[in-house]
Scaffold this active site. Structure first.
Site, PDB file in Angstrom:
ATOM      1  N   SER A   3     -11.132  -5.242  -0.052  1.00  0.00           N
ATOM      2  CA  SER A   3     -11.880  -4.165   0.600  1.00  0.00           C
ATOM      3  C   SER A   3     -12.503  -3.237  -0.444  1.00  0.00           C
ATOM      4  O   SER A   3     -11.815  -2.786  -1.364  1.00  0.00           O
ATOM      5  CB  SER A   3     -10.933  -3.380   1.507  1.00  0.00           C
ATOM      6  OG  SER A   3     -11.603  -2.254   2.030  1.00  0.00           O
ATOM      7  N   HIS A  49     -13.606  -0.063  -0.453  1.00  0.00           N
ATOM      8  CA  HIS A  49     -13.324   1.370  -0.625  1.00  0.00           C
ATOM      9  C   HIS A  49     -11.998   1.645  -1.318  1.00  0.00           C
ATOM     10  O   HIS A  49     -11.655   2.796  -1.570  1.00  0.00           O
ATOM     11  CB  HIS A  49     -13.416   2.103   0.721  1.00  0.00           C
ATOM     12  CG  HIS A  49     -12.295   1.869   1.673  1.00  0.00           C
ATOM     13  ND1 HIS A  49     -11.256   2.762   1.805  1.00  0.00           N
ATOM     14  CD2 HIS A  49     -12.031   0.870   2.547  1.00  0.00           C
ATOM     15  CE1 HIS A  49     -10.422   2.320   2.743  1.00  0.00           C
ATOM     16  NE2 HIS A  49     -10.866   1.178   3.202  1.00  0.00           N
ATOM     17  N   CYS A  72      -2.644   5.167   7.873  1.00  0.00           N
ATOM     18  CA  CYS A  72      -2.870   4.646   9.217  1.00  0.00           C
ATOM     19  C   CYS A  72      -1.752   5.040  10.161  1.00  0.00           C
ATOM     20  O   CYS A  72      -1.949   5.096  11.362  1.00  0.00           O
ATOM     21  CB  CYS A  72      -2.973   3.124   9.182  1.00  0.00           C
ATOM     22  SG  CYS A  72      -3.863   2.516   7.767  1.00  0.00           S
ATOM     23  N   GLN A 116      -4.871  -3.951  -1.972  1.00  0.00           N
ATOM     24  CA  GLN A 116      -4.417  -2.967  -2.959  1.00  0.00           C
ATOM     25  C   GLN A 116      -4.477  -3.508  -4.392  1.00  0.00           C
ATOM     26  O   GLN A 116      -4.305  -2.751  -5.344  1.00  0.00           O
ATOM     27  CB  GLN A 116      -2.984  -2.513  -2.650  1.00  0.00           C
ATOM     28  CG  GLN A 116      -2.862  -1.639  -1.418  1.00  0.00           C
ATOM     29  CD  GLN A 116      -3.463  -0.253  -1.595  1.00  0.00           C
ATOM     30  OE1 GLN A 116      -3.523   0.282  -2.704  1.00  0.00           O
ATOM     31  NE2 GLN A 116      -3.925   0.335  -0.507  1.00  0.00           N
ATOM     32  N   ASN A 153       0.799  -1.216   0.000  1.00  0.00           N
ATOM     33  CA  ASN A 153       0.000   0.000   0.000  1.00  0.00           C
ATOM     34  C   ASN A 153       0.838   1.277   0.000  1.00  0.00           C
ATOM     35  O   ASN A 153       0.367   2.320  -0.418  1.00  0.00           O
ATOM     36  CB  ASN A 153      -0.960   0.008   1.200  1.00  0.00           C
ATOM     37  CG  ASN A 153      -0.293  -0.401   2.488  1.00  0.00           C
ATOM     38  OD1 ASN A 153       0.273  -1.481   2.587  1.00  0.00           O
ATOM     39  ND2 ASN A 153      -0.331   0.463   3.472  1.00  0.00           N
ATOM     40  N   THR A 197     -26.292  -9.352  11.010  1.00  0.00           N
ATOM     41  CA  THR A 197     -27.160  -8.985   9.876  1.00  0.00           C
ATOM     42  C   THR A 197     -26.309  -8.363   8.780  1.00  0.00           C
ATOM     43  O   THR A 197     -25.486  -7.490   9.038  1.00  0.00           O
ATOM     44  CB  THR A 197     -28.262  -8.013  10.350  1.00  0.00           C
ATOM     45  OG1 THR A 197     -29.013  -8.674  11.374  1.00  0.00           O
ATOM     46  CG2 THR A 197     -29.173  -7.620   9.195  1.00  0.00           C
TER      47      THR A 197
HETATM   48  C1  PLP Z   1      -6.556  -0.401   3.259  1.00  0.00           C
HETATM   49  C2  PLP Z   1      -5.820  -1.674   3.487  1.00  0.00           C
HETATM   50  C3  PLP Z   1      -6.250  -2.591   4.465  1.00  0.00           C
HETATM   51  C4  PLP Z   1      -7.406  -2.310   5.387  1.00  0.00           C
HETATM   52  O1  PLP Z   1      -8.645  -2.353   4.726  1.00  0.00           O
HETATM   53  P1  PLP Z   1      -9.904  -1.661   5.424  1.00  0.00           P
HETATM   54  O2  PLP Z   1     -11.058  -2.047   4.563  1.00  0.00           O
HETATM   55  O3  PLP Z   1      -9.638  -0.201   5.419  1.00  0.00           O
HETATM   56  O4  PLP Z   1     -10.017  -2.237   6.794  1.00  0.00           O
HETATM   57  C5  PLP Z   1      -5.543  -3.762   4.591  1.00  0.00           C
HETATM   58  N1  PLP Z   1      -4.487  -4.047   3.816  1.00  0.00           N
HETATM   59  C6  PLP Z   1      -4.047  -3.194   2.862  1.00  0.00           C
HETATM   60  C7  PLP Z   1      -2.881  -3.569   2.014  1.00  0.00           C
HETATM   61  C8  PLP Z   1      -4.692  -1.977   2.677  1.00  0.00           C
HETATM   62  O5  PLP Z   1      -4.248  -1.134   1.739  1.00  0.00           O
END
Ligand code: PLP
Length: 390
Positions: free
Chosen positions: A197, A199, A323, A177, A149, A235
């Site tokens: 993930s 987002h 983070c 990523q 990331n 849920t």
């Molecule tokens: C953003 C990220 C996460 C965490 O994902 P979230 O959905 O924000 O909890 C884990 N691993 C990597 C490599 C990321 O870039």
């Protein structure tokens, strides 16, 4: 606003939001109920599961929805540790994983597990041979991220998958990523568990998934109702699940063309920075990297201060990972590359997205050199360096 922090998060695309909206208002039934209002929700979840599976080369019953990448990582690693603790107590990972993996491994170390953190080379890569050499009779899990990331380096996942398979060790990859940005085929790549993930590819926050290869006995992580076939209670986040499916489907449409465009713009940024700013270096491997990532260290510059100057001009980037920023510790990833503390502190990550334009990059290239120059002008170390070298 020039947004160059797509590795931290991405905006929800309008077409993704459009699919989600009815599930907040009209289609609000609880998928576990019997009436049609609820059953339509259940169908939406089933359809979404099939879409996510298709895009990864998996089967629908191998996809489990989670609250995001962090939960998927925690579930995969703690779950396998618990399931296989009679077989062994050794886990292999790298020293540049996301904290969702690193801190989970550190937690397990406090509970009797041993973890090998493979050191990456100066480009941020590990080799399949390194992984193979670290395998012991008591090794139960290999967890290695697909793409980093911070510096964008892409690990040799297929080769590591082959090593894991040959030795009969379960293989998890944090592909947060990579999903939606690189083609993935979990079967061909011998991946047993994969975290993703929403987002990070123009879907909503708070929704993700864990792929679990059929036949793998992963214990339930959240106990309660029978949702997700009894493996993940609670849920379901139906709007999120529907949004995740729409987002992954649109991400993989015309992927090669989108990536070519983003990569060309990214290379334009990299070349522009090298041309205009002396004493800087691109972190991570030059070729084996995500098409949107440019992570630079500027000597005699404080990364956090540079970010503030950029922000005044409406340019959003990050130093280290989102983070860890806010803490004064330099990024563990940059230190793992062998960068001295000063250079690790002087780093800025630009991560481009689908909607960035050449005009935006031109503006960054117009502003950045003066900012770097201004900060160096205030540095006694830089003054001394210039005197010595002139
Ligand atoms: C953003 C990220 C996460 C965490 O994902 P979230 O959905 O924000 O909890 C884990 N691993 C990597 C490599 C990321 O870039």
């Amino acid at each position: 606003m020039i947004y160059l922090d797509h590795a931290a998060t991405t905006p929800v695309k309008p077409e993704v939001l459009k699919e989600m909206l009815p599930y907040f208002t009209e289609e609000y039934g609880n998928p576990s109920s019997v009436y049609r209002l609820a059953q339509r929700n259940k169908k939406a979840i089933d359809d979404a599961r099939a879409v996510v599976a298709k895009n990864l080369g998996a089967q629908p019953n191998e996809i489990f929805f989670t609250s995001g990448g962090t939960e998927a990582d925690n579930w995969a690693i703690k779950g396998m540790a618990e399931a296989l603790k009679e077989k062994g107590n050794h886990i292999i990972t790298t020293n540049i994983e996301h904290h969702a993996v690193l801190h989970t491994c550190q937690y397990l170390e406090k509970h009797g597990f041993e973890v090998t953190y493979l050191p990456v080379n100066p480009d941020g890569l590990i080799t399949p041979e390194q992984v193979e050499a670290a395998i012991r009779p008591e090794t139960i899990l290999i967890s290695i991220m697909y793409a980093n990331n911070e510096i964008g380096t892409i690990m040799p996942i297929s080769e590591i998958g082959a090593v894991a398979k040959r030795h009969g060790v379960v293989f998890h990859t944090d592909a947060v990523q990579a999903v939606g940005h690189l083609p993935i085929d979990v079967k061909a790549q011998n991946i047993d568990l994969l975290s993703l993930s929403g987002h990070k590819f123009y879907g909503p926050k708070g929704i993700g998934a864990l792929y679990v290869r059929r036949g793998l006995k992963l214990p339930s992580f959240l106990h309660g109702g029978g949702q997700e076939r009894g493996r993940r209670a609670g849920t379901e986040n139906v709007p999120g699940i529907v949004g995740l499916a729409k987002a992954i489907d649109r991400a993989y449409q015309d992927l090669a063309a989108k990536n070519a465009k983003i990569k060309a713009l990214r290379d334009y940024l990299i070349d522009g920075i090298y041309e205009r700013i002396p004493y800087c270096r691109l972190n991570g491997h030059r070729e084996r990297r995500l098409p949107n990532n440019a992570n630079f260290s500027f000597e005699f510059v404080e990364g956090e201060s540079l970010l503030l100057l950029l922000d005044m001009e409406g340019i959003a980037a990050s130093s280290g990972s989102a983070c860890t920023s806010g803490s004064l510790d330099p990024s563990h990833v940059l230190l793992a590359l062998g960068l001295p503390h000063e250079l690790a502190h002087g780093s800025v990550r630009f991560t481009l997205g689908e909607d960035n334009t050449k005009e935006e990059i031109d503006l960054v290239l117009a502003k950045l050199p003066a900012f770097v120059e201004r900060m160096r002008a205030m540095s006694p170390l830089y003054e001394e360096f210039v005197r010595k070298n002139s």
